[in-house]
Design an enzyme around this catalytic site. Sequence first.
Site, PDB file in Angstrom:
ATOM      1  N   THR A 122       0.854  -1.194   0.000  1.00 57.49           N
ATOM      2  CA  THR A 122       0.000   0.000   0.000  1.00 57.49           C
ATOM      3  C   THR A 122       0.885   1.236   0.000  1.00 57.49           C
ATOM      4  O   THR A 122       1.883   1.299   0.707  1.00 57.49           O
ATOM      5  CB  THR A 122      -0.953   0.010   1.214  1.00 57.49           C
ATOM      6  OG1 THR A 122      -1.774  -1.153   1.154  1.00 57.49           O
ATOM      7  CG2 THR A 122      -1.851   1.229   1.209  1.00 57.49           C
ATOM      8  N   PHE A 160       1.213   5.073   0.789  1.00 59.71           N
ATOM      9  CA  PHE A 160       0.624   6.082   1.680  1.00 59.71           C
ATOM     10  C   PHE A 160       1.204   7.458   1.358  1.00 59.71           C
ATOM     11  O   PHE A 160       2.403   7.584   1.114  1.00 59.71           O
ATOM     12  CB  PHE A 160       0.951   5.771   3.140  1.00 59.71           C
ATOM     13  CG  PHE A 160       0.256   4.551   3.683  1.00 59.71           C
ATOM     14  CD1 PHE A 160       0.753   3.280   3.444  1.00 59.71           C
ATOM     15  CD2 PHE A 160      -0.890   4.681   4.438  1.00 59.71           C
ATOM     16  CE1 PHE A 160       0.118   2.154   3.954  1.00 59.71           C
ATOM     17  CE2 PHE A 160      -1.535   3.563   4.960  1.00 59.71           C
ATOM     18  CZ  PHE A 160      -1.034   2.301   4.712  1.00 59.71           C
TER      19      PHE A 160
END
Length: 368
Positions: A274, A276
Site C-alpha cells: 500500500t 501512503f
Amino acid sequence: MAAASAERSAIAPPLPARLRRKSSLSDYSPITTVKIPKPSSKRRHGLLALVSARGGDGDGKGDGNHLVGRALELQNDSVSKDLHALPRPLTSSHLPHSLADGSRLRVAYQGVRGAYSESAADKAYPNCEAVPCDQFDSAFEAVERWLVDRAVLPIENSLGGSIHRNYDLLLRHNLHIVGEVKFAVRHCLLANHGVQLQDLKRVLSHPQALAQCEHTLTKWGLVREAVDDTAGAAKHVALNELKDTGAVASSVAGKIYGLNILAQDIQDDSDNVTRFLMLAREPIIPGTDRLFKIESRPLRKQPLRLRDDNNNGPKYFDYLFYVDFEASMADQNAQNALKHLNHFSLHTGLYGAVSGMGDAQLLVLVDS
Ligand SMILES: O=C(O)C(=O)C[C@]1(C(=O)O)C=C[C@@H](O)C=C1
C-alpha cells in the site's frame, strides 16, 4: 518548519484536553470528525487552495519562487501574485522527524492502534506520536486545525487499486503532499483463543483488506463484513469475545488485542503493497522527471457535459484527472507541461510537492 511548534502555540486554538500529549498511545481515543471544530474557511478563490508558499533558500531567488509562481498562475487570476508576501515552504530534502523544540511529530492516521496506517505513519516519521482518527476526513482536518503536524493516509494498493475516498478528500482539503511511503501489507486471520477456522462463519475487516484476501476468504467460505479499519475489526472481535467471527488484520493488531493468529500471509498475492501519502500544511520544494499514473474521478459539480449550446447534443461524463508525476519544479520542461495542461483545461490545480532525497512528486489536478 523550524518554527512549527512556536507557530502552533501562536496560531493554533488550544488543543482539546483529549488531544494534549499523552503518556502512551493507548490513552487516545480516535479523533472523530464531529469533535473537530468546523474550519474557518481559508480556502482561496479557485478550484483548490494550492501551494501557498514562497520558496528559495533565503534569498528569495530559489526554485521555490518558480514553483509558487507556477502554482499561482495555475489558480484563479484574482489570487494575489505578490509572491514575497507569501509564507515560505519547507526546502529541506529530508523531512523532519521531530519539531524544533525536540518534541515528537504528531502524525494522524485513520484507524485504531494496530492499523497498517499506524505502521505506515511510523515508517514515514520514525519515532512519531501516531494519533488515531476515526475517518480519513478527521485526519485531514486534524492537520488543518493544527491538532497534529502531519497525516499519513493510503492512496493506492497493489492489489485493491486506488483509494478513491482520499483522492476526493485531497480536493476538498487544503493540504500538501510532502512525501510518500510504501508499506508491505501482510494480513493474518485472527480469532479469539480456542476458536478454530472451522468455527468461523464470518470475517470482519477494512474493505481493501477483504478485497486483498478475496480468493482465500472465498475458499474458506467466510461471509465478509466491512468495517472502518483492520485493527478496529480485531478490537471488535476481541472485545465482544466473538466465537464465530474472525478478523483480517496485522499480527501487530493480533498482539495488541490478544487474538490468536489462525493463518498468516492470507493476501492473494505476496506482493501486497500500500502506498501512503504524507500530508502537511506546508509544501516542500523538489527534483526529477517521471510520470507514474493518471487517475480520473467524476467531476461532482458537473458530472455531465452537453455537447452544444441548445443542450441537444450527446452527453459526456466530465472528469477530474489526477496526474501523478515526479518533476523538478525548476525544470523548464515540467513547467511547460503544466502550462500546456493549464491551457487545455478549465482548471488546473497543483496539489503538492514531495521532497525525498531530492526527488519531487506532484499531484496535478486537471479537469476535462
Ligand atoms: O485498516 C487499516 O489497517 C488501514 O490502515 C487501512 C488500509 C487501507 O485503507 O487500504 C491500509 C492498508 C491496507 O491496504 C488495508 C487497509
